[in-house]
Every structure is written in C-alpha cells, then in structure tokens.
Design an enzyme around this catalytic site. Structure first.
Site, PDB file in Angstrom:
ATOM      1  N   ASP A 409     -68.034 -23.274  78.145  1.00  0.00           N
ATOM      2  CA  ASP A 409     -69.483 -23.170  78.063  1.00  0.00           C
ATOM      3  C   ASP A 409     -69.958 -23.461  76.642  1.00  0.00           C
ATOM      4  OD1 ASP A 409     -72.111 -22.657  78.730  1.00  0.00           O
ATOM      5  OD2 ASP A 409     -71.674 -20.757  79.722  1.00  0.00           O
ATOM      6  N   GLU A 412     -72.026 -27.772  72.970  1.00  0.00           N
ATOM      7  CA  GLU A 412     -72.783 -28.696  72.124  1.00  0.00           C
ATOM      8  C   GLU A 412     -72.343 -28.663  70.652  1.00  0.00           C
ATOM      9  OE1 GLU A 412     -74.800 -27.396  75.662  1.00  0.00           O
ATOM     10  OE2 GLU A 412     -74.360 -26.228  73.881  1.00  0.00           O
ATOM     11  N   ASP A 487     -78.520 -25.242  81.679  1.00  0.00           N
ATOM     12  CA  ASP A 487     -79.269 -24.064  82.145  1.00  0.00           C
ATOM     13  C   ASP A 487     -80.688 -24.468  82.546  1.00  0.00           C
ATOM     14  OD1 ASP A 487     -76.977 -22.730  81.467  1.00  0.00           O
ATOM     15  OD2 ASP A 487     -77.759 -21.878  79.627  1.00  0.00           O
TER      16      ASP A 487
END
Length: 798
Positions: A409, A412, A487
């Site tokens: 997760d 980035e 998300d």
C-alpha cells in the site's frame, strides 16, 4: 571550430549534394548532420541531437543544449532502472533529398531539404533549416512533426542544490487523432486531445510515460521526473520534464497499439503469470481485526458455496508498523491461521507498507545504517542494501509464515508516519540513493515492487509472486504487480471515471489493474444496507467481473463488505461471482497471451478498431480479451444504455444469443441484474464448470461456445496453476479453430505437457443461436460432446 561534441565525427559541408563519404552526410546553413554507427548526430545552433536506431520500428532521440555539452549526453537521466533491455542498434539508411520526399497523400515538410533516416518501417526527416524532426511511415504518411520555430527548449533550474534543465519538446498532432495512455488519471477523460496531464505519482494518479496514438505511433517519454503532457491548443502538443540532462524519448511505430505495447514491454520487461487462484475473487475490507474474523468470513463463503480464492488482511495488524510482529491477542498463531485457510483452498494476502513507525525496531536500525529516505519515515527502495533489509527483516519473515501475496500500500510513497495521505510527487525534493529526487520522483513503486519480486524469486520457484500496489511506473509489469485505482469515492461519478482510467492504464502497457469495488469510502463511507449504495455496488461489481483482477475492498459505515451484506442485490452478486469462475479457462488463457505475446486483457475499443473514429472517444466500453464487448452501466437508476458495436460480421448478445449487425449504435436493456455483454462473431469461448475456487474440478467438462459468422481461433492454455515450471516449458496449449465456410470446428493436437496434465478431457460443443448457448449457466442441451485425448479432432455444425 567544431564543438567538442562532434570532434570524433567527420563533418562535410555539402550544400545540396550527397558526397560519397561514409562518415559524413550533410551540413546546410547551421544544421549539421553526421552518420554514426548507430544512427545520426544532428547539431543545430542551440542543441545537439542523437538519434539511435533501436529496430525497424523504434528510434531513440536524445537532445541536449550545446552549452556545456561535452558530446557525451546520451540520456536525459543518468540511470534508467525501468529499462530491462537496452537499445540494440539496428540497420538503417541515411540520405539527402533536395526535393520533398514522395508522400501519399502529400504532406508539408518544414523545409524541402532534409536528411532522411530510414529504418525500414519509419522515416525520420531532419530539416536542414530548422533541425526539427518529422516522423513518417514507409509510405510517406506523416505520423508526427516537431515545431519549426524553437521546437525544443531548455531552462536551467536548481533542483535540490543541483543545476539541471527543465526541458520541453513541441509537436504538431494530426487534426484527426486520438491520444491515450500516460498511466491512470481521475479526470474522467479517455482521449487526451485538448487536455493537460501531470505525470506525477499521487494516490489515485499513476505516471506511466507512454503515449499512444491512432496515427499508429507511440512516444515513450524517457523520464522519471515530474512531467507534463499539454494539448490545450489543438495544434500543439507539448511534452515537458521538470528535471533532466536532455530531452529523451523513444518513438515507436506499430501501427497497431498491440505492436507498440509489445515494443514497450520488450524495452521495460515482460509480465509473468500469476497463480491461477489470483484470477478468482478477492474478499477484502478495511479491516478484519482478528484471525477469527478472517476464518469466519472464509467459512461463510465455503458453507454457502459462493466462489472465493483470497482473503485479505488490511493494515493495523501490527504492534508497530514496519515490524513483522502481529498483535498477539488478535492473531495468536498466524501460521496456523494460514494453514486453516489453505486447507479450505483459500489464499491470503497481507498489507505491508514502505512507511514505518519511527519507533519500530526496523526503522531505527535502517536509519542508523543510512537505509531510509532523509526527512521521511520510508525505507529507500532505490538502495539495494535497503531492499535487502526490507525483505530479510520484514516482508521475508512474513512470507515464511505462509502468506501468498503482499499488498504494498501507499507506494507513491506517503512520506510521514502516521498515515498522512501526503503522496503527491512526494520525492521531488528528497535525496535518494539512486540520485536527486527531482530526477527520480516517480520511480519508487517500480523499485519497491522490484525489491519484493526479486527476493521472492530468489527464495522459491514453487509459489508465483503476486503483488497488489497503489502506484506504478514504467517496467513495473515485470514485477508481478497489479495496480488498483486508489482510494476513490463511493459514487456513481467516481465509478464512471474508473473505466477510462483503467483503459488508459492498459494503453500504457500495463496489463493488470483493478479497483476497490464501489469505492474505498472515506470521507463518504457508505452503508451496505442502503438501497442506493446496493445499486452502486451491484453495477460496480458487474464491471469488476470483467477486470483483469477481481477484487472488493472498502471502508463501510457498518463495517461489513462481504457479498452477503448487500441485502436484496446479494443474489445478483453471487451469480456474477459464479460467472467469473466459469470464465476462468478463458481468462487464464488470456493471461498466458499477456506473458507469452505481450497481449492486453482489458482492451479499449481503439485497440482493435484504431481506424474507426467512432471509437476514439468511447471510454466506457471495452473488450475483455478478443471476444467479449463489455458496456458497464454507470448511471444511477438506469435500466438501459446506448452502446456502439464496432465493425464485425455479427455480434451476439451474451445473455440471449440473439445476433445483430456491427458498425451501429444501439440502445439495449440493462436492468440492475444485467451488464450488457456482446460476443464477436468468430469467437470461441471456453467456459468451465461452476466451482468454488480456482482449480477445484480440473477434470470437469469445458463448454466451448462457438459464435458463427466469421473464422475464429483460440488457444486454450493450461499448466499446474502455480510454480514457475511454466517458464521452463511445463504447460500445454490446445489450438482451436472455427472455419466459417465449412462450418467446421477443429480442436487441434495438444502442444506441450506438464506433470499433472489430464491425458483426456471432455469438451461440450455449443453452436450459439437465439436462446441456445446463452447466459451464465451451463448449457443444458449441447450440440456435441467430444472426448479429447490430445489428438486433433473436427466437428461439423449441425
């Protein structure tokens, strides 16, 4: 005096005449062109360009300003870990034309005098007045052209204490042209004509710097820095990089988009196969809070005979984020829990992060060793020693417990603990092991997934890698990584935007993608008991069945997200879940095509009908593999929708078997329990039995649905379902051909084998027509049943 750039090359001023000199070709006014062993060097008054021929359909262009250019600038970025295969110089010719090159149709060149580099499939015309480039196909049709007036600009900038350039290249796009790719973006745009796209990693925004065109070309913008695509003005397309030594891009010619994507993967790496279980259903939510809850949900699926392959443990399982210790009261014996799941044929995926609790043991040790990114709580994925530590002291220890997949997760990445959401170009102002973060802003997800993939492969060949992650960069497909769209909100508007986002991601050369079905939630967490949300969930779930990876996840107001928690639409969800499992022979065969032939599963219509302008702006329909046309319903309350059927001898309604013509726009009924699905004439669709997990009943008959109207082919792939033995040839392919003229189906001789392969299998043949061979359920009355022993057999339609 010659600039030092060019002292190693012979230059001859020839005006309009070609001299018999192998080393030099032309100089006119202030533009010099010289042949090298790999291509050409072009010197203008402002910059020096190197064009390297990498193949008949690929050239590499690097252009740097003459100021302080020592002639050795061969790349825009010093290191390029996204490239798996360096450019291999190929044959070409180079000549001077004193007249316009013959074109069909005629095109305007910036100057009739040009040097022409010819690769066999691409012509690169170099203006001897302006030094700008024009790319043509072998018939002389213009594909793309740079501006004449200052086509390339360089602005000196200071990035993190280092001088470099912000660079820009300006092109003229064609009047009628669609442009796609560039990763995944949430603006709802499919065709990027008239838009601006920032290429910088952020939650829900993914940078893959590959642009593809209906003109038949692609541009791989070879930069990991923050970059921009700008087509605000219809006649001008700008590509910029905010931190570079030079302009750097690859020009790729197809003309078909599959061919361009093949070249991209040849350069950056090919996608391996997942275990067959990974093409089944993933059950997830934010979050299961104990091993008892994981087991309870898995048991509910099994007891109700609802298909399931993966249970997912989301975050906060840890004592301290970044250490491999589970909360002991909630997870007293993780290996035992995983064994219980495995005994029920359920795989398990665990969420792990690159950001650490600064109080964790692992972070403290990494920081002491200099393995973190300064000013963050992330490990430095660009540092091989940090990658080793991350596996040895964290992920590798979890892998040894028996986890089957990892969810990386916030890749980035987010840069601050606790969960901050700060992930927009977050490395731009950082110092990385590989170099200045301004140059490598977008590289983290590639390096992060690569660390896990490489160490997993070094640990065992008996379990295929599966990684889910929130971001991606060029080359990441080689790391067995799936990107989900991030998300996103739980609304119909958000749903409608995921489809073009996923299609452009596929056109960026990335084969595996998925979403949080019905959105992640916060700040608008929805309740599964709300009828309005149940409608959204059903529509999104129907779409999810036809995504490469099929997964539900989210944060719900009532803390439930299982199929059984959606009230009146639960029967719809279960029927579609079962359909996904019937499609597994088709999907697994498509996965083999991805690995073996660089194919794409989720295919925007422009991939297969590139020359049809009607499809250029259709971002809410797609082909699932070569045969199934999917048209999701994204409008709340809708019970019908309009869709476009591209050119084909015929299309069949999957649900009814009714046949209709192609190349038309039609309105179709779409009640809540039906997503419009059409099958192209000539399709051969293999459907498996109704099962509860992938590989449950391998000896069961396969239903082969034949859709007459055109010749068709399909390769039915099979292997052991896991391990990397398939890379060494342990797999089988059954070629299947439909001959429309003779109405004959030929199941060809099987090619290859593997130890657990069935020596014989049963095919149940159905020649589809109205209300025959239609819908998701097995066909009760088939047209022919064939016992297949590996030898070729032919069947004639009744």
């Amino acid at each position: 005096m010659l600039h030092p750039t060019l002292r190693s090359v012979r230059w001859v001023l020839v005006g309009l005449f070609l001299l018999p000199c192998s080393a030099a070709l032309a100089a006119h006014a202030k533009i010099f062109v010289a042949r090298t062993s790999t291509g050409v060097v072009v010197r203008t008054p402002t910059d020096t360009m190197r064009i390297t021929v990498c193949g008949a359909a690929s050239v590499h262009v690097v252009v740097a300003p003459n100021i302080e250019n020592d002639g050795n600038v061969t790349a825009g970025t010093p290191k390029e870990p996204w490239m798996a295969q360096p450019c291999t110089p190929a044959k070409f010719t180079l000549h001077i034309a004193a007249k316009k090159p013959a074109t069909s149709p005629p095109v305007r060149m910036s100057n009739p005098l040009a040097a022409t580099l010819d690769t066999g499939q691409i012509r690169v015309l170099i203006s001897l007045d302006y030094g700008n480039l024009e790319f043509q196909d072998e018939q002389g049709n213009r594909l793309l052209r740079e501006f004449e007036d200052r086509p390339r600009t360089y602005r000196t900038v200071m990035r993190n204490g280092e001088l470099m350039y912000a660079v820009e290249d300006r092109f003229y796009p064609a009047v009628r042209e669609g442009l796609y790719g560039l990763g995944q973006h949430q603006n709802g745009v499919f065709n990027y004509r008239g838009t601006v796209v920032e290429l910088a990693q952020a939650n829900t925004d993914v940078d893959i710097p590959l642009l593809v065109s209906t003109q038949g070309y692609g541009i791989f913008w070879n930069s990991a820095a923050v970059s921009y695509y700008d087509n605000r003005f219809a006649t001008e397309m700008r590509l910029t990089s905010q931190a570079a030594n030079a302009i750097d891009y690859y020009f790729l010619y197809g003309p078909e988009m599959d061919q361009i994507i093949h070249q991209y993967r040849e350069m950056t790496g090919h996608a391996p196969m997942f275990g067959v279980w990974a093409y089944g259903f993933f059950q997830s939510k934010d979050r299961y809070q104990s091993d008892d809850e994981l087991l309870k949900i898995a048991n509910e699926y099994r007891s109700q005979h609802v298909p399931l392959d993966v249970m997912v443990q989301d975050w906060f399982w840890w004592v301290k984020q970044g250490d491999p210790e589970f909360r002991p009261q909630a997870y007293p014996d993780v290996p035992a829990t995983l064994q219980k799941l495995h005994d029920e044929h359920v795989h398990a995926m665990l969420s792990v992060w690159a950001v650490f609790n600064p109080q964790s043991k692992n972070f403290q040790e990494m920081k002491a060793r200099g393995l973190t990114i300064p000013g963050t709580t992330d490990y430095d994925a660009t540092n091989p020693a940090a990658g080793d530590f991350y596996w040895k002291h964290f992920v590798g220890k979890l892998f040894a417990q028996g986890w089957d997949a990892f969810w990386l997760d916030s890749s980035e990445p987010e840069v601050a603990y606790p969960h901050s959401g700060q992930s927009d170009a977050s490395l731009q102002d950082r110092k990385l092991f590989i170099g200045n973060g301004a140059r490598y802003t977008n590289i983290f997800p590639l390096m992060h997934t690569g660390n896990v993939y490489q160490h997993w492969r070094e640990t065992t060949e008996q379990k295929r890698v599966f990684i889910l992650t929130r971001s991606a960069f060029a080359g990441q497909q080689r790391n067995a990584a799936v990107t989900w769209s991030g998300d996103v909100y739980s609304t119909f508007l958000s749903f409608s935007r995921q489809i073009p986002a996923g299609l452009n991601f596929a056109l960026s050369g990335m084969p595996y993608w998925t979403t949080d079905i019905a959105g992640y939630g916060p700040p608008l967490a929805r309740d599964t008991r709300d009828p309005a949300y149940q409608e959204l969930y059903a529509r999104w779930f129907e779409f999810g069945v036809f995504c490469p990876i099929f997964r539900t996840h989210g944060h719900r107001a009532n803390n439930e997200n299982e199929l059984f928690s959606y009230g009146s639409v639960t029967p719809i969800l279960i029927r579609y879940d079962k359909l996904r499992y019937r499609l597994l022979p088709y999907i697994y065969s498509l996965a083999w095509q991805v690995t073996a032939h660089d194919s794409t599963i989720m295919r925007p219509l422009v991939m297969d009908w590139r020359t049809d302008p009607h499809v250029w702006n259709i971002g809410d329909q797609f082909m699932f593999g070569p045969d199934l046309l999917i048209s999701p319903v994204t409008e709340q309350g809708a019970i019908s929708r309009w869709l476009y059927l591209p050119a084909s001898p015929a299309w069949y309604d999957f649900w009814t078997g009714d046949k209709t013509n192609g190349q038309q726009r039609i309105e179709v009924t779409a009640p809540l329990d039906r997503i419009p699905v059409y099958v192209r004439a000539g399709s051969i669709l293999p459907l498996g039995p109704e099962i509860e997990w992938a590989g449950q009943n391998p000896a069961a008959p396969i239903e082969l649905r034949i859709y007459p109207g055109a010749d068709g082919d399909f390769q039915l792939y099979d292997d052991a379902g896991d391990t990397y033995a398939y890379e060494k040839g342990a797999h089988s392919i059954i070629p299947i051909h439909w001959n429309e003229a003779s109405k004959t189906l030929t199941i060809g001789a099987r090619e290859g084998s593997f130890p657990t392969m069935l020596s014989q299998r049963t095919f149940r043949i159905v020649f589809v027509s109205g209300n025959h061979g239609a819908g998701a359920s097995p066909t009760a009355q088939v047209d022919k049943e064939v016992q297949y022993d590996g030898s070729s057999v032919s069947i004639t339609a009744p």
